[in-house]
Structures are given as structure tokens and as C-alpha cells.
Design an enzyme around this catalytic site. Structure first.
Site, PDB file in Angstrom:
ATOM      1  NE  ARG A  67      -2.533  -0.650   3.449  1.00 37.82           N
ATOM      2  CZ  ARG A  67      -2.031   0.084   4.432  1.00 37.82           C
ATOM      3  NH1 ARG A  67      -2.057   1.399   4.352  1.00 37.82           N
ATOM      4  NH2 ARG A  67      -1.504  -0.492   5.493  1.00 37.82           N
ATOM      5  CE1 TYR A 195       1.306  -7.163  -3.683  1.00 42.20           C
ATOM      6  CE2 TYR A 195       0.497  -6.026  -1.739  1.00 42.20           C
ATOM      7  CZ  TYR A 195       1.127  -7.103  -2.321  1.00 42.20           C
ATOM      8  OH  TYR A 195       1.585  -8.134  -1.540  1.00 42.20           O
ATOM      9  CE  LYS A 204      -6.182  -2.908   4.875  1.00 37.78           C
ATOM     10  NZ  LYS A 204      -6.354  -3.447   6.233  1.00 37.78           N
ATOM     11  CG  HIS A 224      -7.194  -1.972  10.493  1.00 38.40           C
ATOM     12  ND1 HIS A 224      -5.878  -1.595  10.620  1.00 38.40           N
ATOM     13  CD2 HIS A 224      -7.210  -2.994   9.605  1.00 38.40           C
ATOM     14  CE1 HIS A 224      -5.131  -2.346   9.837  1.00 38.40           C
ATOM     15  NE2 HIS A 224      -5.909  -3.202   9.216  1.00 38.40           N
ATOM     16  CB  SER A 246      -0.873  -3.299   7.859  1.00 41.75           C
ATOM     17  OG  SER A 246      -2.030  -2.571   7.531  1.00 41.75           O
ATOM     18  CB  CYS A 248       0.772  -6.057  14.108  1.00 46.61           C
ATOM     19  SG  CYS A 248       1.780  -4.593  13.838  1.00 46.61           S
ATOM     20  CG  ASP A 273      -7.734  -6.249   7.414  1.00 49.24           C
ATOM     21  OD1 ASP A 273      -6.835  -5.918   8.215  1.00 49.24           O
ATOM     22  OD2 ASP A 273      -7.919  -5.653   6.344  1.00 49.24           O
ATOM     23  NE  ARG A 364      -0.024  -8.428   2.684  1.00 53.72           N
ATOM     24  CZ  ARG A 364      -0.615  -7.822   3.706  1.00 53.72           C
ATOM     25  NH1 ARG A 364      -1.724  -8.301   4.224  1.00 53.72           N
ATOM     26  NH2 ARG A 364      -0.074  -6.732   4.230  1.00 53.72           N
TER      27      ARG A 364
HETATM   28  O1  SAT Z   1      -2.701  -4.115   1.151  1.00 56.29           O
HETATM   29  S1  SAT Z   1      -3.648  -4.103   2.267  1.00 56.29           S
HETATM   30  O2  SAT Z   1      -3.935  -2.731   2.661  1.00 56.29           O
HETATM   31  O3  SAT Z   1      -4.881  -4.763   1.904  1.00 56.29           O
HETATM   32  C1  SAT Z   1      -2.978  -4.947   3.572  1.00 56.29           C
HETATM   33  C2  SAT Z   1      -2.688  -4.127   4.745  1.00 56.29           C
HETATM   34  O4  SAT Z   1      -1.880  -3.210   4.658  1.00 56.29           O
HETATM   35  O5  SAT Z   1      -3.275  -4.397   5.813  1.00 56.29           O
HETATM   36 MN    MN Z   2      -5.306  -4.523   7.543  1.00 62.18          MN
END
Ligand code: SAT
Ligand code: MN
Length: 586
Positions: A67, A195, A204, A224, A246, A248, A273, A364
């Protein structure tokens, strides 16, 4: 007469000029055709059909692997509504500047129209989005992460209410990459990235940034947070929601195999998430998982850290930027102690061995939620699940103890607002620097964060039976730089204490920062951990916390007069309590 949806799709096509427009139905046949296209494009391969049936590996552009917060904007009409923690662009300027990039961006490509649901089909909390995209990878990913196609179109048919999202890969040049949110219009525009959170607009962009704005307007919460159920030996399940930045460990925690299974404590997965929460008729806070899949970080995942997901990703899974073995199986650092021979790295080159990681650190897996071996029987419950505890956490090598309970909802909001964590590979930028990340929403709150804190305080006043609020830190390190706590399945020991506190039991000592478990309160049988380490894990150091309280105060200054006075008071109270301890000790 065209419907509003048809009209919007036509407008998008006029702007981007694709060679064809394909409406996605979400069927298996359609997904297979997308995979064929992806394979033909050359950046995607099918993995070993015997060991990983119906799994693919996608290699993203090397400049497009995480991101990008620096090009993510909230385009509210007034700058102050985006607040000091968001990038802002005026809506007209954004439409002009980025509109020019969209001009003809899909020339020669197919435009896919992906109607999708965020939330279970039958839930009143569910919302509809429509993403148009020129990326077949986005289509197959959205098919896992959301409920797409017919099921969503039917819902739009009735209410004509949907959040449109326009996405194009553009030329993938980071200089021409933008992720824009128009919260008043409830509109998303994203260009230049394929991505994760930049491109799967339901996640998000909609379910957090736009939804957080809607939630404040409508009196609910878009957070979140993972959602899990902790079953106790009597068979009763208590639900908890936990916010961590993110990468963690939210997915690992949500899918945890409990170290206390033999004594009857099990973890059930609801979401990993995002949580949408609203007060239910009985005065409790109810949560749904708006997503239908998990987009989890691969490196470090193995049979010990997350056996459930290792099982889940053996079929129907999209891997992105992992390495591959000679037998076309996915591999990443930490999956096995030793890298297998004949490895290709995440870009498909012969792996350089120990010199650089074979899998990208933010590689991922994208896996359907229902493949999780311990998916909760209530994960698609239209009413959601009742939340008894909210848990905040982050990566903190120092200062924050393993777990503590806030003194009240208001104090809990302060704890969440002052949260910090060391950055990870999930975002472009430096890794390992500590940053304040309130409620793990820093990159995801679609409006002024001062107003967001106010909304949290308001929700606490409104909900008749609000959850208790806790803070955890699995990442505290000893003076030798080693983690003090084993983490993963052992984290259930902390959840058990949280459950006991929720039920009015569980021994705790009141400290200036909140209630910390007494030495004997945590169930530690079967765990090899020294009493010194345990002591260090639970230690609240007054001097460290004075510094922390000061830093939180400085951070709060950012929000000016939009910071709710309650939080300034909580900060002052913390400082007073710390001073008191220092003076009685000294
Ligand atoms: O790329 S994402 O935003 O979906 C994953 C993350 O940063 O939590
Ligand atoms: Mn996330």
C-alpha cells in the site's frame, strides 16, 4: 432508461475507453477464464495441481508491492474534514488531475464490472459496492475477498444504493499512482497500482475509509479489527474484536490454534481485518466481518505460527509475490527452517539464497474465509456476533506490558488513541520506526481523527452494554533483544484472562496505566517461561510511561481544538497517577 449503475459504468467507459466491457457474475467458469488471461499475460502461473489444486501465483510489478499511503487522499470538500493525519486534495482538483490520467487508460483492455457485497448476503449491516477495473487479478481477488456478481446486483436492484469504485492499472508508474476517496459522494478512484489495499477497493478504501465516514454519520463503527470467538470449557463462546496495525499478526490471532485446547479453550475465526459494529437490540455491540476472505502476510507463516491457515491455503488460493520451489509449490521465509533447493524468488529469478529474501516481505495469500478450519459457525450470521472485549495492540519492543485493561470506556478510547507501533513491510517506507497509529486506523480513517475520537466517546455513551477495552503487546523484548513472550497459540493465555475480566473474575493489580494481571492470574501451565521474563512482560515502568504520556500529549496537539477534551483529561490523569507512584516510591 439506464439505471444509475448502468449510467455510471457507461461514464467510466467513456472516460477510460476500454475495448470491451464485461459484467462479472462471480461464477467459477468466469474465474477460470480470468486465470487463463492472467497466465497468458505472463505474470501469473498455476501452482502444483496435485498439492495446491486451483492455486495461482501472481508476480506483481516490482514497484507495486505494498500500500502507498503517500499517494492516498481524502478528497472531502473541506480540507479540515480530512484532518491532519490524511493527505487531502480538493475534489475538483482531484477530478481534473487524476481524471486526466484515467482518460483512455483502458485503451485496448477489457473493463470488468464487479458488483460486490461487503457483509453477509442477508445482513442489514451489509453494503454494496461496484468496482470497475482493467485488472483480471483484481477480479479474481475480489471474488475471494468479497461476495461478487449476481448476489450483489440483486441487492443493488432493490435499493439502487452502491459505492462506485473506478480502478485502472494505468501505466503502473508510481509517479502516476493515486488512491482517492470522495467521502461526500461515496466514490473511490484508484489508478496506477494493482496491489492489495490500493486496488481491491472493497477492502481499505470502502470498508474502512468510506465506511468510517458513513458510520459516523449513521451511528455505527467501521474498524480495522479482527473478530474471534473464544470458547470456554462450558462451550460458551465470547467474542472479541482486536485492532492491530497492518502485518502485526491479526490473521494469525484470528486463526489461532489455542495452546489451551486440552483444557477446553478454543478460538473460532470470524474475521481477520475489518469489523463493522453496531448496537444490537439487547444493548450489546454486534460485529460483522464485511469481507469473505483473508489477505494475509505470508512470510513467517508456518505449521507452528498458524497451522490453520497453512491448511486453508492448500487450495483455491491466490499467492502474490511468494517464491516457488522446483515442484511449483509456494514458499516463503519462515515456512520451513531451510530454503528448499531450486527456489525461484518472488520475481521468478533463481533465488540469491540468504543474500535477499526469496519471497517479498509483504507477499500474501488470498484465501476464502470458509476454508479456515476453525471458521465460526456464526461468521455469516446476519445479526453479527456480540462483542464483549475490544483489544488494541501493536509492536512495541519496550514500554507496553503484555496486557492491561483500561479503567473505563473513556480511558479505553484514550488507550486506543495513544496507540503506537513499529512499522512493517505492509506499507512502502521505512520498516521498524515507531509511529502513533490510533486504533490502528491512521491510514484508514476517512475523516478528521479528532472527530473520530469523539465518535468513539459518543458510541461509549450510547451503547447500553459496551465491551471492556484492553491493550496487548506480544512484541516486548528483553535486554538481550529477544522477544519475551512466545506469541501465536500461547496468546490464548492472555485471551483467557481477558475473558475472566469480562466475567468479573481474573485477578488484577491497578497501576497508573490500568489493570495489569497479577503474577498468578495468567494460566501458564505447560509454558516454559522464566519468572524474570514474566515479571518484565508485566512491568509498568513509571519513567518509561512518563515519557510515553508526554509523547501522546505532543501527538494529540496535532488535532488542535478538534481533540475531544475528555482525551486531554485522560492524558492529564495518567500523568498525575504516574507522578503519584513516583512520589510514593521516591
Ligand atoms: O494491502 S492491504 O492494505 O490490503 C494490507 C494491509 O496493509 O493491511
Ligand atoms: Mn489490515
Amino acid at each position: 432508461m439506464a439505471t444509475p449503475l448502468e449510467a455510471w459504468v457507461e461514464e467510466a467507459a467513456r472516460r477510460t475507453r476500454p475495448k470491451e466491457v464485461v459484467w462479472c457474475d462471480g461464477s467459477e467458469g468466469e474465474a477460470q477464464r480470468m486465470v487463463e488471461r492472467l497466465v497468458a499475460e505472463g505474470r501469473t502461473i498455476r501452482l502444483n495441481e496435485n498439492t495446491y489444486p486451483n492455486c495461482i501465483l501472481h508476480r506483481s510489478d516490482p514497484s507495486d508491492v505494498a500500500r502507498t499511503e503517500q499517494v492516498t487522499f481524502i478528497c472531502s470538500r473541506r480540507k479540515e474534514d480530512a484532518g491532519p493525519t490524511n493527505n487531502w486534495m480538493a475534489p475538483e482538483e482531484a477530478k481534473q488531475k487524476v481524471g486526466a490520467l484515467f482518460q483512455g487508460a483502458m485503451t485496448g483492455r477489457t473493463m470488468y464490472v464487479v458488483p460486490y457485497l461487503m457483509g453477509p448476503a442477508e445482513s442489514a449491516m451489509t453494503r454494496v459496492g461496484v468496482e470497475v477495473t482493467d485488472s483480471p487479478y483484481v477480479v479474481v481477488s475480489m471474488r475471494i475477498m468479497a461476495r461478487i456478481g449476481k448476489i450483489a446486483l440483486e441487492r443493488i436492484g432493490k435499493a439502487n444504493d452502491f459505492v462506485p469504485g473506478l480502478h485502472s492499472l494505468g501505466d503502473l508508474n508510481p509517479e502516476r499512482r493515486f488512491v482517492l476517496h470522495f467521502p461526500e459522494e461515496k466514490l473511490i478512484w484508484s489508478i496506477g497500482s494493482g496491489y492489495g489495499g490500493n486496488a481491491l477497493l472493497g477492502k481499505k478504501c470502502f470498508a474502512l475509509r468510506i465506511a468510517s465516514w458513513m458510520a459516523r454519520e449513521e451511528g455505527w463503527m467501521a474498524e480495522h479489527m479482527l473478530i474471534l470467538g473464544l470458547e470456554d470449557p462450558s462451550g460458551k463462546v465470547t467474542y472479541m474484536a482486536a485492532a492491530f496495525p497492518s502485518a502485526c499478526g491479526k490473521t494469525n490471532m484470528a486463526m489461532m490454534v489455542s495452546a489451551l485446547e486440552d483444557s477446553g479453550y478454543r478460538v473460532w475465526t470470524v474475521g481477520d481485518d475489518i469489523a463493522w459494529m453496531q448496537e444490537g437490540p439487547d444493548g450489546q455491540l454486534y460485529a460483522i466481518n464485511p469481507e469473505a476472505g483473508f489477505f494475509g502476510v505470508a512470510p513467517g507463516t508456518n505449521d507452528l505460527t498458524n497451522p490453520n491457515v497453512m491448511e486453508a491455503v492448500k487450495r483455491n488460493t491466490i499467492f502474490t509475490n511468494v517464491a516457488t520451489t522446483a515442484s511449483r509449490e509456494p514458499w516463503w521465509e519462515g515456512m520451513t527452517p531451510q530454503a528448499p533447493p531450486g527456489l525461484l524468488d518472488w520475481q521468478g529469478r533463481v533465488s540469491a539464497g540468504a543474500k535477499s529474501p526469496a519471497a517479498h516481505p509483504n507477499s500474501r495469500y488470498t484465501v476464502p474465509a470458509q476454508q479456515a478450519p476453525r471458521i465460526s459457525p456464526h461468521w455469516e450470521d446476519p445479526a453479527g456476533v456480540p462483542i464483549s472485549a475490544i483489544i488494541f495492540g501493536g509492536r512495541r519492543a519496550r514500554v507496553a506490558p503484555l496486557v492491561y485493561e483500561s479503567l473505563s470506556w473513556q480511558h479505553g478510547v484514550f488507550v486506543g488513541a495513544g496507540m503506537a507501533s513499529e512499522t512493517t513491510a505492509a506499507i512502502t517506507g521505512e520498516v521498524g520506526v515507531r509511529r502513533r497509529d490510533p486504533m490502528a486506523m491512521l491510514p484508514f480513517c476517512g475523516y478528521h481523527m479528532g472527530d473520530y475520537f469523539r465518535h468513539w466517546l459518543e458510541m461509549g455513551r450510547r451503547i447500553a452494554r459496551p465491551p471492556k477495552i484492553f491493550h496487548v503487546n506480544w512484541f516486548r523484548k528483553g535486554s538481550n533483544g529477544q522477544f519475551l513472550w512466545p506469541g501465536f497459540g500461547e496468546n490464548v493465555r492472555v485471551l483467557k484472562w481477558i475473558l475472566e475480566r469480562v466475567n468479573g473474575k481474573g485477578q488484577a493489580e491497578e497501576t497508573p496505566i490500568g489493570f495489569v494481571p497479577t503474577k498468578r492470574a495468567l494460566t501458564l501451565d505447560g509454558l516454559q517461561i522464566s519468572p524474570e521474563n514474566m515479571e518484565e512482560l508485566l512491568r509498568v515502568d513509571a519513567a518509561d510511561w512518563q515519557k510515553e504520556a508526554g509523547e501522546i500529549g505532543t501527538f494529540f496537539k496535532k488535532f488542535g481544538d478538534r481533540l475531544p477534551p475528555e482525551l486531554r483529561e485522560e492524558q492529564a490523569h495518567l500523568t498525575e497517577r504516574l507522578n503519584l507512584v513516583a512520589s510514593t516510591k521516591g
